[in-house]
Design an enzyme around this catalytic site. Structure first.
Site, PDB file in Angstrom:
ATOM      1  N   GLU A  46      79.727  40.884 -79.445  1.00 20.26           N
ATOM      2  CA  GLU A  46      78.836  41.900 -78.858  1.00 20.26           C
ATOM      3  C   GLU A  46      77.913  42.442 -79.959  1.00 20.26           C
ATOM      4  O   GLU A  46      78.341  42.611 -81.102  1.00 20.26           O
ATOM      5  CB  GLU A  46      79.716  43.044 -78.327  1.00 20.26           C
ATOM      6  CG  GLU A  46      78.963  44.262 -77.822  1.00 20.26           C
ATOM      7  CD  GLU A  46      79.886  45.461 -77.545  1.00 20.26           C
ATOM      8  OE1 GLU A  46      80.899  45.639 -78.264  1.00 20.26           O
ATOM      9  OE2 GLU A  46      79.591  46.218 -76.606  1.00 20.26           O
ATOM     10  N   LYS A 123      76.051  44.431 -69.788  1.00 13.45           N
ATOM     11  CA  LYS A 123      77.360  45.114 -69.782  1.00 13.45           C
ATOM     12  C   LYS A 123      77.431  46.186 -68.695  1.00 13.45           C
ATOM     13  O   LYS A 123      76.575  47.084 -68.627  1.00 13.45           O
ATOM     14  CB  LYS A 123      77.620  45.729 -71.150  1.00 13.45           C
ATOM     15  CG  LYS A 123      78.981  46.373 -71.334  1.00 13.45           C
ATOM     16  CD  LYS A 123      79.133  46.818 -72.787  1.00 13.45           C
ATOM     17  CE  LYS A 123      80.470  47.422 -73.106  1.00 13.45           C
ATOM     18  NZ  LYS A 123      80.563  47.786 -74.549  1.00 13.45           N
ATOM     19  N   CYS A 168      82.972  43.338 -74.248  1.00  9.59           N
ATOM     20  CA  CYS A 168      83.866  44.345 -74.827  1.00  9.59           C
ATOM     21  C   CYS A 168      84.666  45.143 -73.802  1.00  9.59           C
ATOM     22  O   CYS A 168      85.628  44.637 -73.261  1.00  9.59           O
ATOM     23  CB  CYS A 168      83.100  45.268 -75.767  1.00  9.59           C
ATOM     24  SG  CYS A 168      84.245  46.212 -76.795  1.00  9.59           S
TER      25      CYS A 168
HETATM   26  N1  CDT Z   1      82.136  48.235 -77.607  1.00  8.07           N
HETATM   27  C1  CDT Z   1      83.098  48.688 -76.772  1.00  8.07           C
HETATM   28  O1  CDT Z   1      82.973  48.608 -75.549  1.00  8.07           O
HETATM   29  N2  CDT Z   1      84.178  49.252 -77.345  1.00  8.07           N
HETATM   30  C2  CDT Z   1      85.210  49.886 -76.592  1.00  8.07           C
HETATM   31  C3  CDT Z   1      85.746  51.036 -77.347  1.00  8.07           C
HETATM   32  C4  CDT Z   1      86.358  52.003 -76.455  1.00  8.07           C
HETATM   33  S1  CDT Z   1      86.578  53.559 -77.207  1.00  8.07           S
HETATM   34  C5  CDT Z   1      85.238  54.468 -76.665  1.00  8.07           C
HETATM   35  C6  CDT Z   1      86.352  48.965 -76.181  1.00  8.07           C
HETATM   36  O2  CDT Z   1      86.770  49.045 -75.027  1.00  8.07           O
HETATM   37  O3  CDT Z   1      86.851  48.207 -77.009  1.00  8.07           O
END
Ligand code: CDT
Length: 301
Positions: A46, A123, A168
């Site tokens: 990402e 996303k 993600c």
């Molecule tokens: N980039 C991303 O989506 N990261 C999230 C972090 C969550 S904490 C706010 C994840 O789900 O890994």
């Protein structure tokens, strides 16, 4: 068997001061390594071209625009497209997308072996918050800088298979995989930037975060009988630590390869797309076994 040899190409940290050209050079080095290991398809994380900028607060959102790409490819990224064509390799990577209409998305693309962009995903599950939150150990401002994706969860017939993307936080949601599973997806590819600690919950450290990551992608793979390729941006970005955990999961939900460490690196796995058939035709034959009359609450408000 139908083998798609995939390279999961983890990127180590990208500091705020690093240029697109520097990052693209690192991505090209990984692609050369993948080529030497006979990969057909390389998957990067990402927001692969920049640091994870949503951790930085700008009162004026427009100040974040330099992190976005107004065109894809563009002159900074063109060398990666050129190298992929030279290698005859498909690829997928994430980037911040600024549309001609001024919309901002956290996007990823799927590029086939001829260099054509055959798929785009934006996303859908944006984590974090809109405004500066002083109670957090670090900011996670995806809801400030991006709109939720507007393209759904399509799958694409390319490279001899049926491939889908998510990004993600999407990987934590069963609906993500199921919507693609219902379209017969054989491989889901995704990148992630996951802080190794939870800024809201002391005690939730690296081990638990890696556990939740593996739990999510292994369940998604098993319950939809598909391969999942999950690729990290990892390590210390300007004092903010992102976990690793780049891995490939088979349609039985088993991790078949996982990368050690938090630096640039690849794992290469020959994935038999026909291995998705057994689960799709037996326990997860959706047409025979789903009971949608009882699932209404999932899409109700
Ligand atoms: N980039 C991303 O989506 N990261 C999230 C972090 C969550 S904490 C706010 C994840 O789900 O890994």
């Amino acid at each position: 068997s139908r083998i798609l040899t995939v390279a999961a190409a983890q990127l180590g940290p990208i500091q705020k001061a690093e240029t697109r050209a520097e990052v693209v050079a690192r991505m090209i080095a990984l692609m050369e390594e993948a080529k030497a290991k006979r990969a057909d398809f390389i998957v990067y994380p990402e927001l692969a071209l920049t640091t994870f900028f949503p951790r930085w607060y700008h009162e004026d959102r427009a100040e974040a625009d330099p992190w976005f790409e107004a065109a894809m490819p563009n002159p900074q990224v063109q060398p990666l497209f050129d190298k992929a064509l030279e290698c005859g390799m498909g690829m997928s990577f994430g980037y911040a997308e600024l549309t001609p209409e001024g919309q901002h998305f956290n996007s990823s693309i799927l590029v086939d072996k001829t260099g054509a962009i055959v798929g785009k995903y934006r996303k859908i599950h944006l984590p974090g918050h809109v405004d500066y939150d002083e109670t957090r150990a670090h900011q996670h401002l995806e809801k400030r800088y991006f709109e939720p994706g507007d393209l759904g969860f399509p799958v694409w017939r390319t490279m001899g298979g049926l491939i889908g993307m998510c990004i993600c936080n999407d990987r934590r949601w069963p609906e993500t995989y199921r919507v693609m599973g219902l379209q017969g997806v054989e491989m889901v590819v995704l990148g992630f930037n996951t802080p190794s600690v939870n800024g809201h919950r002391s005690g939730e450290g690296l081990a638990q975060r890696l556990f939740h990551h593996r739990l999510s992608v292994q369940a998604g793979a098993y319950q939809n009988s598909c391969w999942v390729v999950a690729v990290a941006k990892a390590g210390d970005e300007d004092g903010n630590h992102l976990m690793g955990g780049t891995l490939v999961v088979n349609p039985d939900g088993e991790i078949v390869a996982e990368l050690e460490g938090e630096a640039d690196g690849i794992i290469v796995v020959p994935c038999d797309l026909d291995a998705t058939r057994f689960g799709k035709e037996t326990i997860f034959d959706f047409a025979r076994h789903r009971r949608i009359e009882h699932y209404g609450a999932i899409t109700a408000q």
